[in-house]
Motif scaffolding. Structure first.
Motif, PDB file in Angstrom:
ATOM      1  N   GLU A 528      22.083  47.821  47.655  1.00 54.62           N
ATOM      2  CA  GLU A 528      22.104  47.137  48.940  1.00 54.62           C
ATOM      3  C   GLU A 528      22.331  45.640  48.770  1.00 54.62           C
ATOM      4  O   GLU A 528      21.525  44.798  49.146  1.00 54.62           O
ATOM      5  N   THR A 529      23.428  45.294  48.119  1.00 55.23           N
ATOM      6  CA  THR A 529      23.843  43.905  47.985  1.00 55.23           C
ATOM      7  C   THR A 529      25.347  43.883  47.962  1.00 55.23           C
ATOM      8  O   THR A 529      25.997  44.893  47.745  1.00 55.23           O
ATOM      9  N   ARG A 530      25.924  42.710  48.176  1.00 51.37           N
ATOM     10  CA  ARG A 530      27.371  42.594  48.126  1.00 51.37           C
ATOM     11  C   ARG A 530      27.840  42.492  46.679  1.00 51.37           C
ATOM     12  O   ARG A 530      27.139  41.924  45.836  1.00 51.37           O
ATOM     13  N   PRO A 531      29.041  43.009  46.391  1.00 50.30           N
ATOM     14  CA  PRO A 531      29.535  42.916  45.024  1.00 50.30           C
ATOM     15  C   PRO A 531      29.846  41.471  44.644  1.00 50.30           C
ATOM     16  O   PRO A 531      30.153  40.651  45.483  1.00 50.30           O
ATOM     17  N   THR A 532      29.772  41.196  43.345  1.00 53.95           N
ATOM     18  CA  THR A 532      30.135  39.874  42.856  1.00 53.95           C
ATOM     19  C   THR A 532      31.257  40.002  41.845  1.00 53.95           C
ATOM     20  O   THR A 532      31.610  41.100  41.435  1.00 53.95           O
ATOM     21  N   VAL A 533      31.805  38.886  41.471  1.00 50.46           N
ATOM     22  CA  VAL A 533      32.881  38.896  40.483  1.00 50.46           C
ATOM     23  C   VAL A 533      32.496  37.976  39.329  1.00 50.46           C
ATOM     24  O   VAL A 533      31.460  37.326  39.338  1.00 50.46           O
ATOM     25  N   SER A 534      33.369  37.915  38.343  1.00 52.23           N
ATOM     26  CA  SER A 534      33.097  37.071  37.191  1.00 52.23           C
ATOM     27  C   SER A 534      32.850  35.631  37.624  1.00 52.23           C
ATOM     28  O   SER A 534      33.519  35.098  38.489  1.00 52.23           O
ATOM     29  N   SER A 535      31.888  34.973  36.955  1.00 53.51           N
ATOM     30  CA  SER A 535      31.534  33.606  37.311  1.00 53.51           C
ATOM     31  C   SER A 535      32.641  32.612  36.975  1.00 53.51           C
ATOM     32  O   SER A 535      32.553  31.439  37.336  1.00 53.51           O
ATOM     33  N   SER A 536      33.676  33.059  36.281  1.00 55.41           N
ATOM     34  CA  SER A 536      34.766  32.153  35.921  1.00 55.41           C
ATOM     35  C   SER A 536      35.637  31.816  37.124  1.00 55.41           C
ATOM     36  O   SER A 536      36.412  30.863  37.077  1.00 55.41           O
ATOM     37  N   ARG A 537      35.510  32.565  38.218  1.00 59.70           N
ATOM     38  CA  ARG A 537      36.315  32.262  39.412  1.00 59.70           C
ATOM     39  C   ARG A 537      35.686  31.073  40.136  1.00 59.70           C
ATOM     40  O   ARG A 537      34.498  31.104  40.465  1.00 59.70           O
ATOM     41  N   PRO A 538      36.460  30.019  40.414  1.00 59.34           N
ATOM     42  CA  PRO A 538      35.863  28.798  40.995  1.00 59.34           C
ATOM     43  C   PRO A 538      35.428  28.974  42.436  1.00 59.34           C
ATOM     44  O   PRO A 538      36.018  29.749  43.196  1.00 59.34           O
ATOM     45  N   LYS A 539      34.377  28.260  42.815  1.00 56.64           N
ATOM     46  CA  LYS A 539      33.942  28.235  44.199  1.00 56.64           C
ATOM     47  C   LYS A 539      34.939  27.428  45.023  1.00 56.64           C
ATOM     48  O   LYS A 539      35.511  26.450  44.543  1.00 56.64           O
ATOM     49  N   ALA A 540      35.127  27.830  46.267  1.00 55.21           N
ATOM     50  CA  ALA A 540      36.061  27.124  47.137  1.00 55.21           C
ATOM     51  C   ALA A 540      35.469  25.785  47.554  1.00 55.21           C
ATOM     52  O   ALA A 540      34.314  25.714  47.974  1.00 55.21           O
ATOM     53  N   LYS A 541      36.265  24.720  47.427  1.00 58.02           N
ATOM     54  CA  LYS A 541      35.768  23.400  47.832  1.00 58.02           C
ATOM     55  C   LYS A 541      36.848  22.534  48.473  1.00 58.02           C
ATOM     56  O   LYS A 541      36.548  21.629  49.252  1.00 58.02           O
ATOM     57  N   ASP A 542      38.125  22.789  48.173  1.00 60.33           N
ATOM     58  CA  ASP A 542      39.210  21.969  48.715  1.00 60.33           C
ATOM     59  C   ASP A 542      39.962  22.711  49.814  1.00 60.33           C
ATOM     60  O   ASP A 542      39.895  23.941  49.919  1.00 60.33           O
ATOM     61  N   ASP A 543      40.720  21.965  50.620  1.00 61.99           N
ATOM     62  CA  ASP A 543      41.462  22.559  51.735  1.00 61.99           C
ATOM     63  C   ASP A 543      42.445  23.629  51.273  1.00 61.99           C
ATOM     64  O   ASP A 543      42.733  24.582  51.986  1.00 61.99           O
ATOM     65  N   GLY A 544      42.969  23.472  50.066  1.00 63.04           N
ATOM     66  CA  GLY A 544      43.958  24.418  49.570  1.00 63.04           C
ATOM     67  C   GLY A 544      43.387  25.605  48.834  1.00 63.04           C
ATOM     68  O   GLY A 544      44.147  26.430  48.298  1.00 63.04           O
ATOM     69  N   ASP A 545      42.070  25.718  48.797  1.00 64.73           N
ATOM     70  CA  ASP A 545      41.441  26.860  48.136  1.00 64.73           C
ATOM     71  C   ASP A 545      41.387  28.033  49.123  1.00 64.73           C
ATOM     72  O   ASP A 545      40.667  27.983  50.122  1.00 64.73           O
ATOM     73  N   VAL A 546      42.146  29.067  48.836  1.00 64.13           N
ATOM     74  CA  VAL A 546      42.257  30.215  49.748  1.00 64.13           C
ATOM     75  C   VAL A 546      41.126  31.193  49.469  1.00 64.13           C
ATOM     76  O   VAL A 546      40.909  31.603  48.323  1.00 64.13           O
ATOM     77  N   THR A 547      40.417  31.596  50.523  1.00 63.44           N
ATOM     78  CA  THR A 547      39.295  32.530  50.388  1.00 63.44           C
ATOM     79  C   THR A 547      39.459  33.694  51.349  1.00 63.44           C
ATOM     80  O   THR A 547      40.235  33.622  52.303  1.00 63.44           O
ATOM     81  N   THR A 548      38.719  34.770  51.087  1.00 62.54           N
ATOM     82  CA  THR A 548      38.708  35.910  51.998  1.00 62.54           C
ATOM     83  C   THR A 548      37.523  35.775  52.952  1.00 62.54           C
ATOM     84  O   THR A 548      36.452  35.306  52.541  1.00 62.54           O
ATOM     85  N   PRO A 549      37.673  36.171  54.226  1.00 56.94           N
ATOM     86  CA  PRO A 549      36.553  36.062  55.161  1.00 56.94           C
ATOM     87  C   PRO A 549      35.491  37.121  54.953  1.00 56.94           C
ATOM     88  O   PRO A 549      34.377  36.988  55.435  1.00 56.94           O
ATOM     89  N   MET A 550      35.841  38.212  54.229  1.00 52.20           N
ATOM     90  CA  MET A 550      34.899  39.305  54.016  1.00 52.20           C
ATOM     91  C   MET A 550      35.014  39.806  52.587  1.00 52.20           C
ATOM     92  O   MET A 550      36.104  39.764  51.994  1.00 52.20           O
ATOM     93  N   PRO A 551      33.918  40.295  51.992  1.00 50.50           N
ATOM     94  CA  PRO A 551      34.015  40.905  50.665  1.00 50.50           C
ATOM     95  C   PRO A 551      34.930  42.124  50.711  1.00 50.50           C
ATOM     96  O   PRO A 551      34.976  42.848  51.707  1.00 50.50           O
ATOM     97  N   GLY A 552      35.676  42.341  49.652  1.00 46.42           N
ATOM     98  CA  GLY A 552      36.558  43.500  49.607  1.00 46.42           C
ATOM     99  C   GLY A 552      37.251  43.603  48.263  1.00 46.42           C
ATOM    100  O   GLY A 552      36.850  42.978  47.281  1.00 46.42           O
ATOM    101  N   THR A 553      38.328  44.381  48.246  1.00 46.72           N
ATOM    102  CA  THR A 553      39.099  44.616  47.022  1.00 46.72           C
ATOM    103  C   THR A 553      40.516  44.106  47.220  1.00 46.72           C
ATOM    104  O   THR A 553      41.156  44.396  48.246  1.00 46.72           O
ATOM    105  N   VAL A 554      41.018  43.356  46.275  1.00 44.53           N
ATOM    106  CA  VAL A 554      42.389  42.845  46.346  1.00 44.53           C
ATOM    107  C   VAL A 554      43.355  44.004  46.125  1.00 44.53           C
ATOM    108  O   VAL A 554      43.298  44.678  45.087  1.00 44.53           O
ATOM    109  N   VAL A 555      44.222  44.247  47.101  1.00 42.92           N
ATOM    110  CA  VAL A 555      45.187  45.341  46.952  1.00 42.92           C
ATOM    111  C   VAL A 555      46.593  44.826  46.649  1.00 42.92           C
ATOM    112  O   VAL A 555      47.406  45.546  46.080  1.00 42.92           O
ATOM    113  N   ARG A 556      46.866  43.565  47.028  1.00 44.11           N
ATOM    114  CA  ARG A 556      48.182  42.989  46.701  1.00 44.11           C
ATOM    115  C   ARG A 556      48.058  41.473  46.597  1.00 44.11           C
ATOM    116  O   ARG A 556      47.331  40.846  47.367  1.00 44.11           O
TER     117      ARG A 556
END
Length: 614
Positions: A528-556
């Motif tokens: 009962e928790t959301r999945p996480t990914v490797s800590s090597s992926r940077p946190k979003a902080k700049d305007d050009g950092d693209v993020t997903t609005p919901m947890p999920g799986t990258v399909v393309r």
């Protein structure tokens, strides 16, 4: 009124467990009772189609075609029935006619006798080729009117639709009341009208979600209904169907006596009573009788799966908000009946509206395709403001959507290559490409592992004061080697330690951890928790950092490093709740770095793609 006996179809092998247990019943729990099911004398057993195909591949790691073959062998004397979504077949898009024809042919060849065919928009054009193909394969074509209520739907609408379906060659008309909305009065009028206008048998399919199913059945029987869908009592009612034994007992000794054996039915009910305990982790309070369905109109199978999906998003407590939002989205989309795939399309968009805190901030690819007319013609007008937000000035399709599709079976065959062991594999790939590919790879490697079923006593143990595991899925590096870990569940607590079951790069392993660690099973059978990914992926902080609005799986991933992009361009697609969501760049610029690949999990606070302004 007819005096012939009422025939019954039991939904226990398909819709009953789809509606109550999120479609998780395994073939191994169907086969032991098959002989008794075959002795009852049902008109048919609904055993395939709908969400079972997806669930077999995605969660149970079973080949759905092998399930069908096994059931056909174990149940030789009773018709087997499937649910077919018209031109959508069993997927979430329209397929070219050559794929549809081959799918129907192979389904009939492998054991399906009755094809229940529907279209989510009640667009008869999308049912024509399926009805034709079923008849060509000497099977029974049972065409549906999907019952719903709205300012633009009335009984005359459904009766006239039934006439059109009869003209296309349907053998039986089914009134498909997937959300339990049909009142007794309307049931009587609809059955009477359809039988008078078409002369065809009428098959009733009512869910008990609102509590009206059994009452409506009896008014339908008075009007001459020929066949009823029921579910064995231990898997009935709530979001499933009226109990088989109740209908049998109520009609016993009347002119329409079913003639079925209550004692044998009770043996079957007892068997499934025990089976149901095995799948307790998929039970939900949202699958009980709930008259709020008269407003939300979400059908039983969708409520069960929506609860599961919200649980995965760590948002089950927001179910009421989502149910309240569903009618708003449905109105914007022209009042489609809520049946797969429109129930999934509307339900997922309502969920996104709630979880993102802004209506249509994120619009799924399926909603965009719906608004382009690629699912057919809605009964009512679309909210043009929403359409503009979704597709801009793109043209809207006005013809039968499948008329725009080129034949695709040969292309799919080439794509799959030697990964396909049969034509059935190619059809599975057509339905669910990413899920099927993963299944084929695991099958080839010999490591197909279904979701772990957590013992009921573990789930019922006290957990209020114990900490949860930090995540259910993550990567870990040991001596330079990267391993993908998925926490599948936990065993009994012992003195000072307990076993935790981990899937390490596809292999199930057992580890012992401090017994204070508590695993809370979700409807997906994980944590009962959301999945996480490797800590090597940077946190979003700049305007050009693209993020997903919901947890999920990258399909393309739609871009590569060095590509020029404009604000609003799609850079990748993330699947959440079985729907694909396009992820856009917020600024103009050049793709500087890409941190994800197909198959990666994605979380809202982490950068997927970095765009640098020029």
């Amino acid at each position: 009124m007819t005096t012939q006996k009422v025939q019954l179809t039991d939904t226990i092998l398909r819709d009953a467990h789809q509606s109550i247990l999120a479609t998780r019943m395994r073939t191994e729990d169907m086969l032991p009772i098959a002989e008794k099911l075959d002795k009852i004398g049902y008109w048919s057993l609904e055993a395939w189609g709908g969400a079972t195909f997806d669930a077999c591949l995605r969660f149970l790691k079973e080949d759905p075609w092998e399930r069908l073959k096994a059931l056909r062998k174990a149940i030789p004397n009773t018709r087997l029935q499937m649910l077919l979504r018209g031109q959508n077949l069993l997927g979430y898009r329209h397929y070219a006619d050559d794929v549809l024809r081959k799918f129907v042919e192979r389904s009939a060849r492998n054991g399906i006798d009755v094809f229940r065919i529907f279209d989510a928009l009640n667009d008869v054009r999308n049912m024509r080729e399926a009805i034709k193909s079923v008849k060509k394969n000497n099977a029974i074509a049972e065409a549906c009117v999907c019952y719903t209520t709205s300012p633009v739907h009335d009984n005359n609408y459904f009766i006239e639709m039934a006439v059109k379906l009869a003209e296309l060659g349907s053998d039986i008309i089914c009134i498909k009341d997937m959300a339990g909305l049909l009142t007794p009065t309307d049931a009587f009028e609809l059955v009477s009208g359809i039988k008078k206008k078409t002369g065809l048998p009428v098959h009733m399919h009512c869910h008990e979600t609102s509590g009206m199913g059994s009452i409506s059945y009896f008014k339908a029987i008075e009007a001459g209904a020929d066949i009823l869908d029921t579910a064995i009592s231990s898997m009935s009612s709530g979001t499933a169907h009226p109990p088989t034994e109740t209908i049998v007992a109520a009609l016993k000794g009347t002119k329409r006596d079913t003639g079925l054996d209550l004692d044998l039915l009770e043996e079957i009910a007892e068997y499934f009573r025990e089976v149901r305990r095995k799948y307790h982790q998929y039970e939900s309070e949202h699958t009980r009788i709930n008259t709020s369905v008269l407003v939300s109109q979400i059908p039983g199978g969708m409520i069960s799966n929506l609860a599961s999906q919200l649980k995965e998003q760590d948002a089950l407590g927001r179910m009421k908000e989502v149910l309240d939002e569903v009618p708003n989205v449905r109105r914007d989309l022209g009042y489609p009946p809520l049946v797969t795939p429109t129930s999934q399309i509307v339900g997922s968009q309502a969920t996104l509206n709630v979880l993102t805190g802004e209506k249509y901030k994120v619009i799924t690819s399926e909603v965009k395709n719906y608004l382009k007319g690629l699912y057919g013609k809605p009964t009512a007008e679309i909210n043009e403001e929403v359409r503009k937000m979704a597709i801009g000035d793109e043209a809207v399709v006005s013809c039968r959507p499948a008329d725009l599709l080129e034949p695709e079976l040969d292309k799919l065959t080439r794509e799959l290559g030697d990964k396909a062991k049969s034509i059935e594999d190619i059809l599975s790939y057509a339905m669910f490409p990413n899920v099927a590919l993963e299944f084929f790879e695991q099958r080839e490697a010999g490591n197909l592992q279904p979701e772990l079923l957590i013992p009921q006593e573990d789930a019922e143990s006290k957990r209020a004061s114990t900490p949860h595991l930090a995540s259910s899925e993550f990567n870990i590096k040991v001596h330079g080697e990267l391993y993908h870990i998925k926490v599948a569940g936990a065993g009994h607590k012992g003195k000072g330690e307990r076993p935790i079951f981990l899937v390490v790069d596809g292999q199930l392993e057992e580890a012992l951890v401090d017994s204070l660690v508590e695993v809370v099973p979700s409807h997906a059978g994980h944590i009962e928790t959301r999945p996480t990914v490797s800590s090597s992926r940077p946190k979003a902080k700049d305007d050009g950092d693209v993020t997903t609005p919901m947890p999920g799986t990258v399909v393309r991933v739609e871009v590569k490093v060095g590509d020029k992009v404009a604000a609003g361009d799609t850079v990748c697609v993330v699947e959440a709740m079985k729907m694909e969501n396009e992820v856009h760049t917020p600024i103009d610029g050049v793709v500087k770095e890409i941190f994800v690949k197909e198959g990666d999990t994605a979380n809202p606070d982490e950068t997927l793609v970095r765009i640098e302004s020029e």
